[in-house]
Design a protein around this motif. Structure first.
Motif, PDB file in Angstrom:
ATOM      1  N   LYS A   1       1.457   2.601  -5.073  1.00 48.86           N
ATOM      2  CA  LYS A   1       2.734   3.065  -5.209  1.00 48.86           C
ATOM      3  C   LYS A   1       3.650   1.946  -4.500  1.00 48.86           C
ATOM      4  CE  LYS A   1       5.982   6.595  -4.361  1.00 48.86           C
ATOM      5  NZ  LYS A   1       6.282   8.299  -4.096  1.00 48.86           N
ATOM      6  N   TYR A   2       3.236   1.555  -3.607  1.00 53.68           N
ATOM      7  CA  TYR A   2       4.608   0.487  -2.902  1.00 53.68           C
ATOM      8  C   TYR A   2       4.103  -0.776  -2.736  1.00 53.68           C
ATOM      9  CZ  TYR A   2       6.365   5.367  -1.129  1.00 53.68           C
ATOM     10  OH  TYR A   2       6.793   6.342  -1.141  1.00 53.68           O
ATOM     11  N   GLY A   3       2.867  -0.887  -2.774  1.00 47.63           N
ATOM     12  CA  GLY A   3       2.233  -2.604  -2.334  1.00 47.63           C
ATOM     13  C   GLY A   3       2.811  -3.618  -3.161  1.00 47.63           C
ATOM     14  N   SER A   4       3.371  -3.299  -4.667  1.00 44.53           N
ATOM     15  CA  SER A   4       3.679  -4.592  -5.112  1.00 44.53           C
ATOM     16  C   SER A   4       5.207  -5.005  -4.665  1.00 44.53           C
ATOM     17  CB  SER A   4       3.921  -4.384  -6.605  1.00 44.53           C
ATOM     18  OG  SER A   4       4.720  -3.154  -7.018  1.00 44.53           O
ATOM     19  N   GLY A   5       5.892  -3.950  -3.874  1.00 42.41           N
ATOM     20  CA  GLY A   5       7.238  -4.226  -3.463  1.00 42.41           C
ATOM     21  C   GLY A   5       7.408  -4.267  -2.084  1.00 42.41           C
ATOM     22  N   VAL A   6       6.491  -3.723  -1.149  1.00 45.97           N
ATOM     23  CA  VAL A   6       6.812  -3.837   0.041  1.00 45.97           C
ATOM     24  C   VAL A   6       5.864  -4.245   0.915  1.00 45.97           C
ATOM     25  CG1 VAL A   6       7.800  -2.551   2.111  1.00 45.97           C
ATOM     26  CG2 VAL A   6       8.229  -1.748   0.138  1.00 45.97           C
ATOM     27  N   ARG A   7       5.830  -5.172   2.137  1.00 43.84           N
ATOM     28  CA  ARG A   7       4.638  -5.504   2.906  1.00 43.84           C
ATOM     29  C   ARG A   7       4.543  -4.411   3.947  1.00 43.84           C
ATOM     30  NH1 ARG A   7       1.714  -9.749   4.033  1.00 43.84           N
ATOM     31  NH2 ARG A   7       2.627 -10.990   2.482  1.00 43.84           N
ATOM     32  N   ARG A   8       3.316  -3.756   4.091  1.00 40.11           N
ATOM     33  CA  ARG A   8       2.834  -2.892   5.200  1.00 40.11           C
ATOM     34  C   ARG A   8       2.309  -3.731   6.502  1.00 40.11           C
ATOM     35  NH1 ARG A   8       1.967   2.888   5.073  1.00 40.11           N
ATOM     36  NH2 ARG A   8       1.041   3.273   7.292  1.00 40.11           N
ATOM     37  N   THR A   9       2.687  -3.272   7.764  1.00 39.37           N
ATOM     38  CA  THR A   9       2.126  -3.994   8.726  1.00 39.37           C
ATOM     39  C   THR A   9       1.304  -3.020   9.542  1.00 39.37           C
ATOM     40  OG1 THR A   9       4.167  -3.094   9.994  1.00 39.37           O
ATOM     41  CG2 THR A   9       4.286  -5.398   8.929  1.00 39.37           C
ATOM     42  N   THR A  10       1.108  -2.020   9.000  1.00 39.21           N
ATOM     43  CA  THR A  10      -0.004  -1.135   9.964  1.00 39.21           C
ATOM     44  C   THR A  10      -0.954  -0.283   9.092  1.00 39.21           C
ATOM     45  OG1 THR A  10       1.591   0.696  10.220  1.00 39.21           O
ATOM     46  CG2 THR A  10       1.631  -0.632  12.083  1.00 39.21           C
ATOM     47  N   PRO A  11      -1.825  -0.173   9.461  1.00 38.79           N
ATOM     48  CA  PRO A  11      -2.983   0.266   8.448  1.00 38.79           C
ATOM     49  C   PRO A  11      -2.523   1.932   8.093  1.00 38.79           C
ATOM     50  CG  PRO A  11      -3.884   0.391  10.707  1.00 38.79           C
ATOM     51  CD  PRO A  11      -2.734  -0.522  10.732  1.00 38.79           C
ATOM     52  N   ALA A  12      -3.015   2.322   6.779  1.00 38.29           N
ATOM     53  CA  ALA A  12      -2.501   3.543   6.249  1.00 38.29           C
ATOM     54  C   ALA A  12      -3.351   4.784   6.596  1.00 38.29           C
ATOM     55  CB  ALA A  12      -2.100   3.431   4.993  1.00 38.29           C
ATOM     56  N   ASP A  13      -4.722   4.500   6.975  1.00 39.45           N
ATOM     57  CA  ASP A  13      -5.529   5.734   7.025  1.00 39.45           C
ATOM     58  C   ASP A  13      -5.703   6.474   8.161  1.00 39.45           C
ATOM     59  OD1 ASP A  13      -6.382   5.585   3.979  1.00 39.45           O
ATOM     60  OD2 ASP A  13      -7.024   3.557   4.603  1.00 39.45           O
TER      61      ASP A  13
END
Lengths: 420, 100, 194
Positions: free
Chosen positions: A120-132
C-alpha cells in the motif's frame, strides 16, 4: 488447519464470533494498517510498537494455549506446529520457528502487516520501524506456550521486515522479557452475561438472513499455504478483538492522561479508521463476485446499501447492527445490542463517561456516504483518490454522535448520523 | 487474445489486482470448468452461486458468477504492481485460447 | 483551466502537439499561469506542485553530479504524453505537456520561442518566502500516506490543536520544529529538502 479443528462459535443474537471462547472479527489490511498507524501517531513509533506487541501477546497467549489443548498438542514441537497453523488460518502469514525455551529465531513469510504495508505505501514512503508487531507478539506467545513459560517471559524484537525493504521478516526471541503483561478480560461467558436483550430493526429479516449467510461463507474461507485469505475482493485477517481493543483503549487513555488536548484527534483518527474499513472492506465486499453470486447485483438504492452494510458488519462479527431510523440523506440511526468494542471496554475498564465504539461511530457516517454518494451500479473503482473525494473534499455533510454506549452502562450502543 | 474476449480492470483492494474477462456469448458455461482446469486451476469452491478456482503455480485465482457470467481474474498480491496488467493479459489470453 | 494571464493562447496553439503549458512559481511550487488545448481530466493546481518538486529534485541531482546549468531541461515520456520541464529564471518553472509522438526537435524550438517571450513578461521580484510550517504541511499533504488524515496525524503527534494547524503561518518556532519532526517521522525521512 481447518475451521473444524478449532472451537468456533457464533452467537447470532449479538452477531459476535468466538475462537476458543475469545471474540474475533474480520478486518482487511486497509483498516489494520490505519489502526496501527494511529496507535503509533498517538504514542510515537517505539512506544506504539511496544503497545501493539504487548496487545498481541496478551491476546494471543490464551488463544494459543487453548488451541493446543483442543488439538491435543503436548510437546513443544506439536504446540509450535499448532501455533503456526493457527497463524496461517487467521490469515496473518507463515511463521517458521527455530526456538528453544531460551528463545531463538522465527522467520516470517508473507506476514500480513509487512506485506500489505509494502503493497500500500512502500512505493511512496520509507518506513523506519518494522511493521509486524502482531506477528512478533504472536511468535513470543507461541514459544512461551510451547515451552510452558509464563506470558511475558521472553523478550521479542522484529529484527528484519519486508516493510523496511528487507527480503524477509525475522523475529528474535531471548530471555529477559518484562513479565508484566496484563490480563485481558475478553471471555465469551463474561461478555454474554453482561449484554442486554437483543433486538432487530428495519428490514430485519433480510439483514439477518444475509448476515448469517455471510458469516457461514467467511467461516469456511480457507487461507492458502502461505497463510493469506483472499475472498470478496480483499485480503482479510481473522483477528482477535482483544488486539484492537487493547491497543486502541490503552492508547486513547494514555493520550487522555498525558496530552488531553490531543484526545479529540486520537478519537477522530480511530473513527476515521471506521471510514477506511467501511469504504475498503464493505465496499469491496459489495463489488465482489462472491457478493454478486450469493446475494445478487447491486441496486444502488440507499436503503439496500444500508441493509447490506449492516449484514456485512454482522457477517464479520462486528455486532448485530440494526437500522433503527433512516431518512435518506438526512438521518441515520444505527443501533446494536453489542459491538466488539464497547463490551470489551466495559469488562476491562469499567463504566466510561463517553461512547467508546470508534468503529461504529466512523462506520455510521461512512454508511451514509456509501448509501448517498457511491454509484454502485456503475461498478466504481474504490481507489484512494475516490476515497479522498468522498471523505476529505471539504467537510462531510454529516456528523455522528454516539448517543448510547454499552461502555457507559447503556443496554445498547447507538450512533446517530445527522446533517451538519 | 481471441475475438470476442475483452479484459477490463475490476474492483480490488489493491491496485490492478483484479480483472474482468468479458466472455463472448457463444462460450457455454459447461466449457468453463474444463478450460480453467486445462490451465492448471483447481476448484476451491464450486457452489451454484459462485465458483472460485486457484492455480498453485502463480497463485492466480478465477472467480465466476454463473447467474451473471461475470468472470474475475485475480493476480497474486506478490506480483509487482507494474507487472499485474501483463500477468492479467497473459492469463486472459490463455483462457481465451482454451475457450475458443 | 481558467484563461491564461501571460501565456499567449494563440502562440501556444501554434506549437505542434502541445496539450498544456504550466508556469509554476518556485520555491513553493504554486501554479502561476496555465493553458491547455482541451479539457484535461486533471487539475493544473494539483499537477503544478509535483512538477515543481521534480525540477527541484532534478536541479539538486545535477548539482550533486556537478552537471547543473540553468539551461537544463528535463524530459519525461510516460503513457500517452511527453513532459518537458524547464527553469524560467530563478523564480519560475515551465512544464510543457505534449502528445506522445510529437517531433521533439520542432516542439522544443517552438516552445523555446514562446518561453523566451514569456520569460520577459514574468515579474522580477523577490519571491516572498512563506513560513516554513506552511511549506512543510503542504509537502506532507502531497507525499504522506493517507493525505486526508495528515493534519490530524500531525496534531496527534505534536499535541498542537488541529485548528491551529489550519493556520500554520501562526505557529511558533518551537511548534514549527515539532511539525517538521512529525513530518519527518511520517515520511520516514532524515531531513526535508524543501
Amino acid at each position: 488447519m481447518q475451521a473444524d479443528d478449532l472451537k468456533l462459535s457464533r452467537v447470532e443474537d449479538y452477531c459476535l464470533t468466538f475462537l476458543e471462547d475469545l471474540p474475533y472479527v474480520y478486518h482487511c489490511h486497509h483498516y489494520n494498517l490505519f489502526h496501527d498507524q494511529t496507535v503509533d501517531d498517538a504514542l510515537g513509533e517505539d512506544a506504539g510498537r511496544e503497545l501493539r506487541m504487548v496487545a498481541s501477546r496478551e491476546a494471543t497467549y490464551p488463544l494459543i494455549q487453548r488451541c493446543c489443548a483442543t488439538a491435543g498438542a503436548l510437546t513443544p514441537a506439536e504446540r509450535l506446529e499448532t501455533a503456526a497453523a493457527l497463524f496461517r488460518w487467521m490469515g496473518h502469514g507463515d511463521l517458521e520457528f527455530a526456538v528453544q525455551a531460551q528463545g531463538g529465531e522465527v522467520r516470517g513469510e508473507h506476514l500480513h502487516y509487512g506485506l500489505s504495508w509494502r503493497e500500500k505505501y512502500g512505493s511512496g514512503v520509507r518506513r523506519t520501524t518494522p511493521a509486524d508487531a502482531f506477528g512478533a507478539g504472536f511468535a513470543a506467545a507461541a514459544t512461551e506456550v510451547a515451552f510452558n513459560l509464563p506470558a511475558g517471559e521472553l523478550a521479542v524484537e522484529e529484527t528484519h521486515c519486508v516493510a523496511l525493504r528487507e527480503p524477509e521478516c525475522d523475529i528474535h526471541l531471548a530471555p529477559g522479557g518484562k513479565r508484566d503483561l496484563g490480563r485481558i478480560r475478553s471471555e465469551r461467558a463474561e461478555i454474554l452475561s453482561r449484554l442486554g436483550a437483543t433486538f432487530g430493526g428495519l428490514d430485519e429479516e433480510r439483514i439477518a438472513a444475509i448476515g448469517a449467510g455471510l458469516a457461514d461463507f467467511v467461516r469456511g474461507a480457507a487461507s492458502d499455504e502461505r497463510g493469506l485469505i483472499r475472498a470478496f475482493n480483499v485480503y482479510v485477517t481473522r483477528h482477535l478483538a482483544a488486539y484492537y481493543n487493547t491497543s486502541i483503549y490503552r492508547a486513547v487513555r494514555q493520550v487522555e492522561a498525558r496530552m488531553p488536548q490531543s484526545s479529540p484527534a486520537a478519537e477522530w483518527l480511530f473513527r476515521e479508521a471506521g471510514h477506511v474499513c467501511v469504504f475498503n472492506t464493505f465496499g469491496n465486499v459489495l463489488l465482489s463476485p462472491e457478493w454478486e453470486g450469493l446475494i445478487g447485483p447491486l441496486s444502488g438504492l440507499a436503503e439496500d446499501t444500508l441493509s447490506y452494510c449492516c449484514a456485512i458488519a454482522r457477517g464479520l462479527g462486528f455486532g448485530r447492527w440494526t437500522l433503527a431510523e433512516h431518512v435518506p440523506g438526512k438521518r441515520l440511526v444505527l443501533r446494536t445490542p453489542a459491538t466488539y468494542e464497547s463490551i470489551f471496554d466495559l469488562c476491562n475498564h469499567g463504566a466510561s463517561t463517553r461512547g467508546r465504539c470508534y468503529i461504529l461511530q466512523g462506520a455510521a457516517v461512512a454508511l451514509m456516504v456509501l448509501a448517498q454518494k457511491v454509484p454502485w451500479t456503475e461498478s466504481p473503482s474504490l481507489t484512494p483518490e475516490f476515497y479522498a473525494s468522498l471523505f476529505s473534499a471539504g467537510p462531510l455533510p454529516w456528523k455522528v454522535e454516539e448517543t448510547r454506549c454499552i461502555a457507559k452502562g447503556d443496554s445498547y450502543c447507538e450512533a446517530v448520523v445527522t446533517e451538519v | 487474445m481471441s475475438d470476442g474476449f475483452e479484459l477490463k480492470p475490476d474492483g480490488a483492494c489493491c491496485a490492478r489486482l483484479n480483472w474482468r474477462l468479458l466472455l463472448p456469448a457463444e462460450v457455454a458455461e459447461e466449457q468453463l470448468a474444463a478450460a480453467f482446469e486445462g490451465s492448471g486451476f483447481v476448484a476451491r469452491c464450486q457452489r451454484p452461486e459462485i465458483w472460485v478456482f486457484r492455480r498453485v503455480r502463480d497463485r492466480a485465482e478465477l472467480a465466476y458468477v454463473p447467474r451473471t457470467r461475470r468472470l474475475q481474474l485475480r493476480i497474486d498480491i506478490t506480483v509487482p504492481e507494474a507487472e499485474r496488467p501483463g500477468a492479467a493479459m497473459s492469463l486472459a489470453s490463455e483462457l481465451a485460447a482454451n475457450l475458443s | 483551466m481558467p484563461d491564461p494571464i501571460l501565456i499567449s493562447a494563440q502562440a501556444a496553439r501554434d506549437i505542434p502537439g502541445l496539450r498544456a503549458l504550466l508556469v509554476i512559481a518556485m520555491p513553493d511550487c504554486l501554479l502561476y499561469d496555465s493553458w491547455s488545448a482541451r479539457n484535461e481530466d486533471w487539475r493544473a493546481e494539483d499537477v503544478a506542485s509535483y512538477l515543481g518538486d521534480l525540477v527541484r529534485a532534478n536541479r539538486e541531482t545535477l548539482k550533486a553530479l556537478r552537471a547543473w546549468s540553468s539551461e537544463m531541461q528535463l524530459t519525461i515520456e510516460a503513457g500517452e504524453i511527453l513532459v518537458v520541464l524547464k527553469e524560467l529564471g530563478p523564480d519560475f518553472v515551465c512544464g510543457a505537456i505534449f502528445a506522445l509522438g510529437t517531433p521533439l526537435g520542432m516542439a522544443r524550438l517552438h516552445l523555446r520561442r514562446l518561453l523566451d517571450r514569456l520569460e520577459q513578461q514574468l515579474p522580477r521580484y523577490e519571491v516572498e518566502k512563506r513560513p516554513p510550517a506552511v511549506r512543510v504541511l503542504e509537502f506532507l499533504k502531497r507525499y504522506a500516506p493517507d493525505p486526508h488524515a495528515v493534519l490530524l496525524r500531525v496534531s496527534l503527534r505534536t499535541g498542537i490543536l488541529h485548528d491551529r494547524l489550519l493556520s500554520p503561518e501562526a505557529l511558533s518556532d518551537d511548534e514549527t520544529q515539532q511539525v517538521e519532526d512529525a513530518a519527518k517521522s511520517i515520511l520516514g525521512l532524515a531531513q526535508l529538502n524543501l
